[in-house]
Write a protein that holds these residues in place. Structure first.
Motif, PDB file in Angstrom:
ATOM      1  N   SER A  88       0.675  -1.194  -0.101  1.00  0.00           N
ATOM      2  CA  SER A  88       0.005  -0.055   0.055  1.00  0.00           C
ATOM      3  C   SER A  88       0.842   1.397  -0.082  1.00  0.00           C
ATOM      4  CB  SER A  88      -0.948  -0.061   1.371  1.00  0.00           C
ATOM      5  OG  SER A  88      -1.756   1.203   1.155  1.00  0.00           O
ATOM      6  N   GLN A  89       0.579   2.133  -0.845  1.00  0.00           N
ATOM      7  CA  GLN A  89       1.297   3.490  -1.148  1.00  0.00           C
ATOM      8  C   GLN A  89       2.745   3.225  -1.629  1.00  0.00           C
ATOM      9  OE1 GLN A  89      -0.577   6.233  -1.026  1.00  0.00           O
ATOM     10  NE2 GLN A  89      -2.199   4.821  -0.606  1.00  0.00           N
ATOM     11  N   SER A  90       3.133   2.061  -1.978  1.00  0.00           N
ATOM     12  CA  SER A  90       4.443   1.927  -2.501  1.00  0.00           C
ATOM     13  C   SER A  90       4.515   2.390  -3.978  1.00  0.00           C
ATOM     14  CB  SER A  90       4.981   0.452  -2.164  1.00  0.00           C
ATOM     15  OG  SER A  90       4.237  -0.400  -3.070  1.00  0.00           O
ATOM     16  N   LYS A  91       5.401   3.116  -4.430  1.00  0.00           N
ATOM     17  CA  LYS A  91       5.955   3.413  -5.782  1.00  0.00           C
ATOM     18  C   LYS A  91       6.568   2.083  -6.655  1.00  0.00           C
ATOM     19  CE  LYS A  91       4.096   7.677  -5.634  1.00  0.00           C
ATOM     20  NZ  LYS A  91       2.814   8.092  -6.202  1.00  0.00           N
ATOM     21  N   GLU A  92       6.018   1.538  -7.440  1.00  0.00           N
ATOM     22  CA  GLU A  92       6.530   0.457  -7.976  1.00  0.00           C
ATOM     23  C   GLU A  92       6.996   0.800  -9.471  1.00  0.00           C
ATOM     24  OE1 GLU A  92       7.013  -2.140  -6.234  1.00  0.00           O
ATOM     25  OE2 GLU A  92       5.500  -2.022  -4.610  1.00  0.00           O
ATOM     26  N   ASP A  93       8.140  -0.019  -9.754  1.00  0.00           N
ATOM     27  CA  ASP A  93       8.828   0.230 -11.085  1.00  0.00           C
ATOM     28  C   ASP A  93       8.190  -0.775 -12.187  1.00  0.00           C
ATOM     29  OD1 ASP A  93      10.547   2.049 -10.071  1.00  0.00           O
ATOM     30  OD2 ASP A  93      12.097   0.916  -9.502  1.00  0.00           O
TER      31      ASP A  93
END
Length: 237
Positions: A128-133
């Motif tokens: 949750s709320q993590s920026k993923e590449d």
């Protein structure tokens, strides 16, 4: 991770209406074309796509923030079966279940919650709320069976051939996710007993979700539609 495994059982989903190609080969080709187009737009610097996790294993999995970075209006297209991959292989690849076609003016952005399915149970979901590449996969050979299962579930749902024991949208998600895991193999759970164990664990955590004494019936009927979805996918090879 253990608690997150159960969250997908109860997420609310939106039905995706989509025209069905004649067979699995045709639909995968259609998905690959859409994937290649989107990947070219991003890799070529004409657009930026930021993916933010929502902490779920399936259903609403990521938020997309898409911006047109080009000098002219651009069209963007998503079809069910497109796959997000993490180049670092730290988080789950996602089988997207979206049917979208829209245009953005230069500099214009759009934010969209995207739903999908986990393709590798052994990896963590996007937190949750993590920026993923995430990047859009353009070679879908490894995911052909999973894509066929996704379309099989969509067809059966649209034709009212699934037999929901929960809310219909939740039922389709549970059964489609199970069918995806079953055809992907590997460390993914693939049996009715594993499904029953997860439902039982959710009951222990929140006994109000299901009627008391219905566990056996629930798992049996869910697993029946898992098999129906896999048979539907197989019939369209």
């Amino acid at each position: 991770m253990r608690q997150l495994r159960y969250l997908w059982l109860f997420c609310l989903l939106a039905v995706t209406g989509v025209a069905q190609p004649a067979n699995n080969g045709s639909l995968v080709n259609n998905v690959e074309q859409a994937s290649q187009s989107f990947r070219q737009q991003v890799d070529g610097g004409q657009a930026t796509a930021e993916w933010t996790g929502l902490g779920l294993v399936s259903g609403d999995m990521v938020d997309l923030d898409l911006t047109n970075r080009g000098a002219s209006t651009q069209s963007f297209r998503f079809v069910p079966g497109m796959v997000l991959e993490d180049p670092g292989k730290q988080v789950q690849p996602i089988l997207l279940d979206e049917n979208l076609n829209f245009t953005l003016e230069p500099g214009e952005s759009i934010k969209r919650r995207m739903r999908g399915y986990c393709l590798d149970y052994s990896k963590s979901p996007p937190a949750s709320q993590s920026k993923e590449d995430y990047v859009m996969a353009v070679n879908l050979d490894a995911y052909r069976q999973a894509i066929a299962v996704l379309y099989g579930g969509l067809r059966l749902a649209q034709e009212d051939k699934l037999k929901p024991v929960l809310r219909p949208l939740v039922h389709r998600t549970i059964t489609t996710q199970r069918a995806v895991w079953a055809v992907m193999g590997g460390d993914n759970p693939a049996t009715r007993e594993e499904l029953r164990e997860e439902i039982e664990a959710e009951l222990r955590a929140n006994s109000s979700l299901f009627p008391e004494g219905q566990l056996e019936c629930l798992s049996q009927r869910l697993w029946s539609d898992v098999q129906n979805i896999m048979m539907e996918a197989k019939a369209n090879e």
